[in-house]
Design an enzyme around this catalytic site. Structure first.
Site, PDB file in Angstrom:
ATOM      1  N   CYS A 241      -0.464   4.123   2.103  1.00 49.77           N
ATOM      2  CA  CYS A 241      -0.261   3.988   3.555  1.00 49.77           C
ATOM      3  C   CYS A 241       1.196   4.234   3.927  1.00 49.77           C
ATOM      4  CB  CYS A 241      -0.631   2.580   4.044  1.00 49.77           C
ATOM      5  SG  CYS A 241      -2.078   1.878   3.278  1.00 49.77           S
ATOM      6  N   ASP A 242       2.129   3.737   3.142  1.00 48.54           N
ATOM      7  CA  ASP A 242       3.530   3.685   3.575  1.00 48.54           C
ATOM      8  C   ASP A 242       4.483   4.575   2.790  1.00 48.54           C
ATOM      9  OD1 ASP A 242       2.770   1.803   5.443  1.00 48.54           O
ATOM     10  OD2 ASP A 242       3.118   0.115   4.092  1.00 48.54           O
TER      11      ASP A 242
ATOM     12  N   CYS B 249       0.836  -1.205   0.000  1.00 47.62           N
ATOM     13  CA  CYS B 249       0.000   0.000   0.000  1.00 47.62           C
ATOM     14  C   CYS B 249       0.872   1.255   0.000  1.00 47.62           C
ATOM     15  CB  CYS B 249      -0.927  -0.009   1.230  1.00 47.62           C
ATOM     16  SG  CYS B 249      -1.975   1.445   1.322  1.00 47.62           S
TER      17      CYS B 249
END
Ligand code: NAP
Length: 312
Positions: free
Chosen positions: A136-137, A133
């Protein structure tokens, strides 16, 4: 025990769309999800191909789907792991860790999840340089070097996104041509931070505490070489979330559920919609469309099988 006319498994675009159509057909409707509601698009940075929204964040779009579904009084049960499901019985029975649910019809909208590379180092470095992701990261890779694996829309779009943070983004693809839409490809080709590693597959992910390098093989020359990276994002496709089905429904080779054009599966009263079903296109719009069709035919089924009265 909780009883419904229809229970929708999965609160993504297909599930919410099915919910809206089911509730408008006067079915007592519930949506159960193993996670929070929103499904895969909640992790998409932005969408520019959902009609009516030339640019919208995935999370924001799914919030709108949910608000819309809430207006029709759909009951939602997030964070419910299915332990056992009987799709053959009438009513259908769903047991989660918390509750027992019964329904005249079940609409499966559980979507799909990222396919794993299945190579040494992948599992070991999840959260320490391996991520599925970018949204997200991505921010963890400010001024670093990362690799994205794959050549589809997800890989190429997420590689472009990662250039907001990383100094360098490799796209490692097993062929010499991308599968992504042309407009998406063009953005990547024009991005000076992106370098393509064509005709190549990742054989191993190496590091000590964190990911440090990838072992790569050129599939044409069979040369094996190492590439120094701080992170790797595999985007090589998706697999259906169908663990709970236990062979009760007809599936294709990849495990995706077979349906007819009404979204009916191989069992009466059971429908599959969105990414979890065998379909030529997996988009938010096609998932929403599937949801509408499935719910309308679930409502017809409930109407036609009135004799199966178990809900007071
Ligand atoms: P995808 O379109 O199936 O692409 C998977 C990519 O990974 C392909 O390029 C494939 O190579 C490669 N690949 C597959 N298995 C591999 C392996 N074992 N090792 C190395 N490479 C491998 O998957 P996706 O990009 O996740 O997209 C899934 C669906 O969502 C698609 O329908 C896509 O259009 C849709 N989507 C749409 C949007 C959007 O419209 N905004 C955004 C994201 C995703 P080959 O090309 O050689 O097969």
């Amino acid at each position: 025990m909780k009883e419904f006319d229809t229970i929708i498994l999965g609160g993504g675009p297909a599930g919410f769309s099915a919910g809206i159509y089911a509730a408008r057909s006067a079915l007592k409707t519930a949506i159960i999800d193993i996670n929070m509601m929103g499904g895969q698009p909640s992790n998409y940075l932005e969408l520019e191909n959902y009609p009516g929204f030339s640019h919208i964040g995935g999370f924001e779009l799914m919030e709108k789907f949910e608000e819309h579904a809430d207006k029709f009084g759909i009951e939602k049960f997030p964070m419910q792991e299915i332990e056992k499901i009987d799709l053959i019985s009438n009513p259908k029975v769903i047991l989660t860790k918390e509750d027992e649910f019964r329904a005249k019809t079940v609409i499966i909208a559980t979507g799909a999840q990222p396919m794993k590379l299945g190579i040494e180092g992948e599992k070991e470095f999840v959260g320490r340089g391996v991520s599925y992701c970018a949204v997200c990261d991505g921010a963890f890779y400010k001024e670093k070097t990362v690799a994205v694996v794959g050549g589809g829309n997800s890989a190429v779009e997420e590689a472009c996104y990662l250039t907001k943070f990383a100094d360098k983004v490799y796209i490692i693809h097993r062929r010499d041509a991308l599968r992504a839409d042309k407009i998406v490809q063009q953005r990547a080709f024009n991005n000076p931070k992106i370098e393509f590693v064509w005709d190549s597959v990742v054989k191993e992910i190496k590091g000590s505490q964190l990911v440090e390098k990838l072992v790569i093989e050129n599939v044409k020359t069979h040369d094996v070489f190492e590439l120094a990276v701080n992170g790797v994002f595999p985007y090589i496709g998706i697999v259906p979330n169908i663990d709970f089905i236990n062979g009760q429904l007809e599936q294709d080779k990849g495990g995706f559920i077979m349906t007819d054009e009404t979204m009916k599966t191989s069992l009466d009263g059971v429908y599959a919609v969105g990414d979890v079903r065998h379909t030529p296109l997996r988009q938010v719009i096609t998932a929403a469309s599937d949801g509408a069709v499935g719910a309308v035919y679930a409502a017809k089924y409930v109407e036609e099988t009135k004799s199966v009265e178990f809900i007071k």
